[in-house]
Design a protein around this motif. Structure first.
Motif, PDB file in Angstrom:
ATOM      1  N   ARG A 174       0.837  -1.188   0.000  1.00  0.00           N
ATOM      2  CA  ARG A 174       0.000   0.000   0.000  1.00  0.00           C
ATOM      3  C   ARG A 174       0.878   1.247   0.000  1.00  0.00           C
ATOM      4  N   PRO A 175       0.654   2.183  -0.904  1.00  0.00           N
ATOM      5  CA  PRO A 175      -0.400   2.163  -1.903  1.00  0.00           C
ATOM      6  C   PRO A 175      -0.211   1.032  -2.914  1.00  0.00           C
ATOM      7  N   ARG A 176      -1.334   0.441  -3.338  1.00  0.00           N
ATOM      8  CA  ARG A 176      -1.253  -0.648  -4.291  1.00  0.00           C
ATOM      9  C   ARG A 176      -0.604  -0.171  -5.586  1.00  0.00           C
ATOM     10  N   PRO A 177       0.253  -0.981  -6.175  1.00  0.00           N
ATOM     11  CA  PRO A 177       0.825  -0.598  -7.469  1.00  0.00           C
ATOM     12  C   PRO A 177      -0.285  -0.340  -8.486  1.00  0.00           C
ATOM     13  N   ALA A 178      -0.167   0.782  -9.192  1.00  0.00           N
ATOM     14  CA  ALA A 178      -1.186   1.157 -10.170  1.00  0.00           C
ATOM     15  C   ALA A 178      -0.796   0.801 -11.592  1.00  0.00           C
ATOM     16  N   ARG A 179       0.506   0.577 -11.813  1.00  0.00           N
ATOM     17  CA  ARG A 179       0.999   0.334 -13.164  1.00  0.00           C
ATOM     18  C   ARG A 179       2.009  -0.811 -13.131  1.00  0.00           C
ATOM     19  N   SER A 180       1.997  -1.605 -14.174  1.00  0.00           N
ATOM     20  CA  SER A 180       2.906  -2.748 -14.247  1.00  0.00           C
ATOM     21  C   SER A 180       4.353  -2.285 -14.415  1.00  0.00           C
ATOM     22  N   PHE A 181       5.258  -3.070 -13.854  1.00  0.00           N
ATOM     23  CA  PHE A 181       6.682  -2.815 -14.059  1.00  0.00           C
ATOM     24  C   PHE A 181       7.285  -3.734 -15.118  1.00  0.00           C
ATOM     25  N   LYS A 182       6.453  -4.525 -15.769  1.00  0.00           N
ATOM     26  CA  LYS A 182       6.944  -5.365 -16.860  1.00  0.00           C
ATOM     27  C   LYS A 182       7.383  -4.473 -18.019  1.00  0.00           C
ATOM     28  N   GLY A 183       8.592  -4.695 -18.474  1.00  0.00           N
ATOM     29  CA  GLY A 183       9.126  -3.895 -19.572  1.00  0.00           C
ATOM     30  C   GLY A 183       9.837  -2.641 -19.138  1.00  0.00           C
ATOM     31  N   ARG A 184       9.702  -2.272 -17.872  1.00  0.00           N
ATOM     32  CA  ARG A 184      10.447  -1.101 -17.388  1.00  0.00           C
ATOM     33  C   ARG A 184      11.262  -1.436 -16.137  1.00  0.00           C
ATOM     34  N   PRO A 235       8.555 -10.274 -26.207  1.00  0.00           N
ATOM     35  CA  PRO A 235       9.672  -9.520 -26.789  1.00  0.00           C
ATOM     36  C   PRO A 235      10.830  -9.339 -25.809  1.00  0.00           C
ATOM     37  N   ILE A 236      12.044  -9.499 -26.304  1.00  0.00           N
ATOM     38  CA  ILE A 236      13.237  -9.308 -25.481  1.00  0.00           C
ATOM     39  C   ILE A 236      13.471  -7.806 -25.301  1.00  0.00           C
ATOM     40  N   PRO A 237      13.574  -7.338 -24.058  1.00  0.00           N
ATOM     41  CA  PRO A 237      13.787  -5.894 -23.858  1.00  0.00           C
ATOM     42  C   PRO A 237      15.125  -5.449 -24.435  1.00  0.00           C
ATOM     43  N   LYS A 238      15.118  -4.306 -25.044  1.00  0.00           N
ATOM     44  CA  LYS A 238      16.383  -3.727 -25.482  1.00  0.00           C
ATOM     45  C   LYS A 238      17.092  -3.137 -24.261  1.00  0.00           C
ATOM     46  N   PRO A 239      18.407  -3.206 -24.239  1.00  0.00           N
ATOM     47  CA  PRO A 239      19.138  -2.728 -23.061  1.00  0.00           C
ATOM     48  C   PRO A 239      19.314  -1.219 -23.034  1.00  0.00           C
ATOM     49  N   ILE A 240      19.658  -0.733 -21.863  1.00  0.00           N
ATOM     50  CA  ILE A 240      20.088   0.649 -21.681  1.00  0.00           C
ATOM     51  C   ILE A 240      21.568   0.619 -21.302  1.00  0.00           C
ATOM     52  N   SER A 241      22.361   1.427 -21.961  1.00  0.00           N
ATOM     53  CA  SER A 241      23.800   1.464 -21.690  1.00  0.00           C
ATOM     54  C   SER A 241      24.163   2.729 -20.937  1.00  0.00           C
ATOM     55  N   GLY A 242      24.910   2.558 -19.858  1.00  0.00           N
ATOM     56  CA  GLY A 242      25.410   3.695 -19.109  1.00  0.00           C
ATOM     57  C   GLY A 242      26.814   4.058 -19.554  1.00  0.00           C
ATOM     58  N   GLY A 243      27.447   4.917 -18.779  1.00  0.00           N
ATOM     59  CA  GLY A 243      28.814   5.279 -19.096  1.00  0.00           C
ATOM     60  C   GLY A 243      29.186   6.638 -18.537  1.00  0.00           C
ATOM     61  N   PHE A 244      30.456   6.973 -18.694  1.00  0.00           N
ATOM     62  CA  PHE A 244      31.007   8.241 -18.219  1.00  0.00           C
ATOM     63  C   PHE A 244      31.426   9.050 -19.436  1.00  0.00           C
ATOM     64  N   CYS A 245      30.859  10.235 -19.564  1.00  0.00           N
ATOM     65  CA  CYS A 245      30.954  10.999 -20.806  1.00  0.00           C
ATOM     66  C   CYS A 245      31.652  12.332 -20.581  1.00  0.00           C
ATOM     67  N   VAL A 246      32.529  12.669 -21.502  1.00  0.00           N
ATOM     68  CA  VAL A 246      33.117  14.008 -21.584  1.00  0.00           C
ATOM     69  C   VAL A 246      32.998  14.451 -23.035  1.00  0.00           C
ATOM     70  N   VAL A 247      32.412  15.617 -23.256  1.00  0.00           N
ATOM     71  CA  VAL A 247      32.286  16.123 -24.621  1.00  0.00           C
ATOM     72  C   VAL A 247      32.687  17.590 -24.649  1.00  0.00           C
ATOM     73  N   ASP A 248      33.464  17.932 -25.662  1.00  0.00           N
ATOM     74  CA  ASP A 248      33.960  19.297 -25.802  1.00  0.00           C
ATOM     75  C   ASP A 248      34.180  19.554 -27.288  1.00  0.00           C
ATOM     76  N   GLU A 249      33.912  20.777 -27.704  1.00  0.00           N
ATOM     77  CA  GLU A 249      34.122  21.119 -29.123  1.00  0.00           C
ATOM     78  C   GLU A 249      35.592  21.037 -29.512  1.00  0.00           C
ATOM     79  N   ASN A 250      36.477  21.234 -28.547  1.00  0.00           N
ATOM     80  CA  ASN A 250      37.909  21.156 -28.810  1.00  0.00           C
ATOM     81  C   ASN A 250      38.379  19.717 -28.600  1.00  0.00           C
TER      82      ASN A 250
END
Length: 386
Positions: A174-184, A235-250
């Protein structure tokens, strides 16, 4: 490779999901923890206005490695500070919790956020954390599997009962789950032995690059095979990929910052998990990790940190997009989640990287053709109450 070559034909409302990760690191305790939190919360609150699709954090305890002991509490705060971004736990480490409390907290968070939760689960690896919670790490995998089954069933059925370790008397959520967690629902899996477990649980995979991509691809082959055996045509869930990112125009500055701070982050990883300790990888069901310790001993910590950095998406916007395309194509990911502040990086450098990513990389990723993340399906109130 040009931006046009990286992108697939655009389809309306079908875009790559892009998440922002907050890790709350304070290497060497260089700053007051309060200052770390002020800055990390400030950066996290920039994510929604800049166009990110989700905000994530990860659970860790007891040292300066990652100071977020309750990821669901952090996400509840972010639920109140945002209006539409999804909220990802990357991950809740189940063996360190009472499973019925996890189910209650997740259900509550999903209610107050109006169904925005992406549930990520894991089993944990660090001795400092298992010992701190007075738990036998040899039982880590068994606890994870049992707790995951209990939590996932509770979030679908509205009650929890049973378990060899848990011995949970039947109680309603409680509170009762209102939405499924299948797929997420997703789980972090590094060792090859974890792949069949996650497939049998029916959850997707969270991938944090930390071993050669050929090995990751091989692991996915096992995951897909077991998924089809257990779950049939679901359906097989597609994965989510993490990581450590640095981006710079130079280009040169991007490489300098990436190799300095991503490598520094990996030194905190090695320290937190005691990867050079003779005991690392000796616990039951953690034997795979002994190979990591052997590799570091053979190559040296600095070389291992450089190798880790080379797996990550960093560089100019074009270089980051090319690396994201490689990840997408290698594991068929439909989402990424990147951390931009880590390893003791000055916050002004992190903020510049985030804004550069949001200006040049994010709009291009949102043109990529992939399947969207699953929207939560409503659970009939009568079913949840049975």
């Amino acid at each position: 490779m040009t931006l046009e070559e990286l992108a697939d034909p655009v389809q309306e409302d079908v875009i790559m999901h892009v998440g922002y990760g907050a890790v709350f690191q304070n290497p060497g305790n260089a700053l007051p923890d309060a200052e770390v939190y002020r800055n990390e919360l400030r950066l996290a609150e920039m994510a929604e206005p800049l166009g990110f699709d989700s905000i994530w954090s990860v659970e860790h305890h007891f040292d300066d490695y990652t100071m977020c002991p309750d990821v669901l509490q952090f996400l509840a705060y972010m639920a109140g500070r945002t209006s539409h971004v999804k909220l990802g736990s990357g991950v809740v480490v189940l063996p360190w919790h009472d499973p019925i409390r996890v189910a209650e907290q997740v259900s509550l968070l999903d209610h107050v956020s109006n169904g925005r939760v992406i549930l990520g689960l894991g089993r944990g690896l660090a001795r400092i954390e298992y010992d701190g919670f007075r738990l036998d790490q040899n039982e880590g995998r068994n606890l994870f599997v049992e707790y995951a089954e209990l939590v996932l069933n509770a979030l679908e059925n509205g009650y929890m009962e049973g378990g060899r370790f848990t011995r949970q008397p039947r109680r309603e959520i409680r509170p009762r789950p209102a939405r499924s967690f299948k797929g997420r629902t997703y789980a972090a899996a590094v060792s090859p032995e974890s792949m069949p477990i996650m497939a049998k649980l029916g959850v997707g995979l969270l991938v944090i690059p930390q071993k050669p991509w050929d090995a990751v691809k091989k692991d996915f082959g096992v995951y897909h095979k077991v998924w089809r055996e257990v779950n049939g045509t679901t359906p097989i869930p597609k994965p989510i990929s993490g990581g450590f990112c640095v981006v710079d125009e130079n280009k040169d500055r991007a490489e300098e910052l990436a190799m300095k701070w991503i490598a520094a982050n990996y030194h905190t990883v090695m320290k937190h998990y005691e990867m050079t300790s003779p005991e690392f990888g000796t616990k039951k069901s953690y034997e795979f990790y002994s190979n990591v310790g052997k590799f570091i001993k053979k190559t040296g910590a600095d070389a291992a940190a450089r190798d880790f950095a080379m797996l990550m998406p960093w560089g100019t916007p074009d270089q980051v997009l090319e690396k994201c395309a490689f990840i997408r194509d290698t594991i068929d990911a439909n989402g990424v989640m990147f951390n931009f502040s880590f390893g003791g990086m000055p916050y002004e450098d992190a903020e510049r990287s985030i804004k550069c990513f949001a200006k040049y990389v994010l709009p291009e990723l949102k043109k990529w053709n992939t399947e969207p993340l699953v929207d939560p399906a409503p659970i009939a109130s009568s079913a949840a109450a049975r």
